[in-house]
Write a protein that holds these residues in place. Sequence first.
Motif, PDB file in Angstrom:
ATOM      1  N   CYS A 122     -35.907 -15.007  -0.995  1.00 35.83           N
ATOM      2  CA  CYS A 122     -35.411 -14.083  -1.969  1.00 35.83           C
ATOM      3  C   CYS A 122     -36.196 -12.904  -2.213  1.00 35.83           C
ATOM      4  CB  CYS A 122     -34.755 -14.480  -3.143  1.00 35.83           C
ATOM      5  SG  CYS A 122     -33.654 -13.370  -4.304  1.00 35.83           S
ATOM      6  N   PRO A 123     -36.510 -11.888  -1.537  1.00 32.84           N
ATOM      7  CA  PRO A 123     -37.555 -10.792  -1.522  1.00 32.84           C
ATOM      8  C   PRO A 123     -37.473 -10.376  -2.895  1.00 32.84           C
ATOM      9  CG  PRO A 123     -36.567 -10.732   0.716  1.00 32.84           C
ATOM     10  CD  PRO A 123     -35.725 -11.650  -0.197  1.00 32.84           C
ATOM     11  N   ARG A 124     -38.710 -10.244  -3.673  1.00 36.95           N
ATOM     12  CA  ARG A 124     -38.727  -9.799  -5.048  1.00 36.95           C
ATOM     13  C   ARG A 124     -39.026 -10.853  -6.050  1.00 36.95           C
ATOM     14  NH1 ARG A 124     -41.877  -5.572  -4.981  1.00 36.95           N
ATOM     15  NH2 ARG A 124     -41.452  -5.674  -7.362  1.00 36.95           N
ATOM     16  N   SER A 125     -38.348 -11.829  -5.818  1.00 39.06           N
ATOM     17  CA  SER A 125     -38.207 -12.900  -6.868  1.00 39.06           C
ATOM     18  C   SER A 125     -39.557 -13.411  -7.214  1.00 39.06           C
ATOM     19  CB  SER A 125     -37.307 -14.022  -6.328  1.00 39.06           C
ATOM     20  OG  SER A 125     -37.684 -14.797  -5.291  1.00 39.06           O
ATOM     21  N   GLY A 126     -40.153 -13.889  -6.252  1.00 37.78           N
ATOM     22  CA  GLY A 126     -41.625 -14.453  -6.439  1.00 37.78           C
ATOM     23  C   GLY A 126     -42.798 -13.461  -7.138  1.00 37.78           C
ATOM     24  N   LEU A 127     -42.800 -12.369  -6.583  1.00 38.22           N
ATOM     25  CA  LEU A 127     -43.690 -11.373  -7.177  1.00 38.22           C
ATOM     26  C   LEU A 127     -43.211 -10.767  -8.523  1.00 38.22           C
ATOM     27  CD1 LEU A 127     -45.030  -9.686  -3.982  1.00 38.22           C
ATOM     28  CD2 LEU A 127     -46.111 -11.238  -5.192  1.00 38.22           C
ATOM     29  N   ASP A 128     -41.837 -10.679  -8.550  1.00 42.02           N
ATOM     30  CA  ASP A 128     -41.590 -10.190  -9.920  1.00 42.02           C
ATOM     31  C   ASP A 128     -41.711 -11.299 -11.087  1.00 42.02           C
ATOM     32  OD1 ASP A 128     -40.610  -7.696  -9.004  1.00 42.02           O
ATOM     33  OD2 ASP A 128     -38.414  -8.276  -8.814  1.00 42.02           O
ATOM     34  N   PHE A 129     -41.543 -12.578 -10.707  1.00 38.36           N
ATOM     35  CA  PHE A 129     -41.709 -13.693 -11.532  1.00 38.36           C
ATOM     36  C   PHE A 129     -43.263 -13.608 -11.907  1.00 38.36           C
ATOM     37  CE2 PHE A 129     -41.849 -17.788 -13.530  1.00 38.36           C
ATOM     38  CZ  PHE A 129     -40.835 -18.127 -13.842  1.00 38.36           C
ATOM     39  N   VAL A 130     -44.229 -13.443 -10.838  1.00 41.77           N
ATOM     40  CA  VAL A 130     -45.550 -13.365 -11.154  1.00 41.77           C
ATOM     41  C   VAL A 130     -45.784 -12.293 -12.374  1.00 41.77           C
ATOM     42  CG1 VAL A 130     -47.676 -12.664 -10.272  1.00 41.77           C
ATOM     43  CG2 VAL A 130     -46.355 -14.177  -9.144  1.00 41.77           C
ATOM     44  N   LYS A 131     -45.293 -11.301 -12.080  1.00 35.54           N
ATOM     45  CA  LYS A 131     -45.375  -9.821 -12.923  1.00 35.54           C
ATOM     46  C   LYS A 131     -44.724 -10.230 -14.346  1.00 35.54           C
ATOM     47  CE  LYS A 131     -43.999  -5.219 -13.569  1.00 35.54           C
ATOM     48  NZ  LYS A 131     -43.214  -3.937 -12.946  1.00 35.54           N
ATOM     49  N   ARG A 132     -43.726 -11.177 -14.352  1.00 35.21           N
ATOM     50  CA  ARG A 132     -43.194 -11.606 -15.824  1.00 35.21           C
ATOM     51  C   ARG A 132     -44.129 -12.432 -16.603  1.00 35.21           C
ATOM     52  NH1 ARG A 132     -37.925 -15.683 -16.362  1.00 35.21           N
ATOM     53  NH2 ARG A 132     -38.548 -16.303 -18.297  1.00 35.21           N
TER      54      ARG A 132
END
Length: 358
Positions: A75-85
Amino acid sequence: MWSTKINPADVPRPNKYVKNFKPMNKAQKIEATKLAIAECVFKKEQRHFLDFNFHNCTPFAQEFTELMCIMEELCPRSGLDFVKRIGSLQGESRSTYEQIVQALCELVIAKKFLDSYPVEQGFKLHWEPTENTKANPEFMIEGKDWRLLVEVKCPSLHDYDTKNQAAAYQVTARLPGVREIMMSVGGEEPALPLDNKVKDFLVSAEKKFSSFSDGVVPTYGLLVICWGERMFEAVTPLSNEACGLLKEPSYFEKNGAKVRFLRVSGVVVTQHQHFAQQMLAGHTPDHQKSCLHFGQYWEFNTPPNPVFLSNTYATRPLPKEFKDVLQTVNAGESLDPIANIMESVMWLHRPGMDQGME
């Protein structure tokens, strides 16, 4: 920090985090995720609760990084957005710590469903999905002929636990007269239930699940509550036959009418808040194979199984296969009293001994 197996210059630099993982091989994806973590966690003025793990490449850091890569691929953006969170949770306050625990609980539950419904078998992950409104659950698993919406809640229990430790008596459900009886017996105010917090979780889940259509494709809504050790504190307000929020005599009313949660197919209560706290303290529980593993519960000397609570008024009751994924037992059937329905508790305080429960 991490050893570098490839030249970081060869990895697309996070352009407010990497936009596309598709052209990368596995090693490049992991390295790109490490760069994003380093940018989010270390390039800040304040300490981060997880900086030791990431700086020393602990088993948790490795598993977290690999899971972020898997999520990003599915699910593109899910992993890196979670890292950002995760990276945004800077500082050493209790509220920050609790938000990290909440985030890790979400990952543990999501990972369990990803392992059980792999993309290779045609299942799809949707992270923080939306449909008719902006209200979104944590994630959705989509099968060929069904959709499962999952909302994960992890309440702040520190102040409540502190009060419980000081109280000899505890009321676990909103039952008329029980509080007064305990005050007359013990001569002090008992610890009261957290039923309103549990109620708020149901209200929030109902709102999010209701924003999804339930027509051509059957859509189920599962609320997972990650509690501490004393699961009965969440189980009882939901399933007590006299006032449980999911039962006919529910104490929750609005404008004189009982409030029902039609889109909540069921609720599961787990101890994963407690497990996450243990893991962050460096003690991964024995029943978990790794830091973000859901755990095994049908074996000797393991914690009580997660508890499933059925919703009398659900339009689509949760199918058994989803209950089995989380290794649940039905409310009232656990062999461990700490996971069962209780109306009240008397704690025994003995100097030099662990507190007991009757």
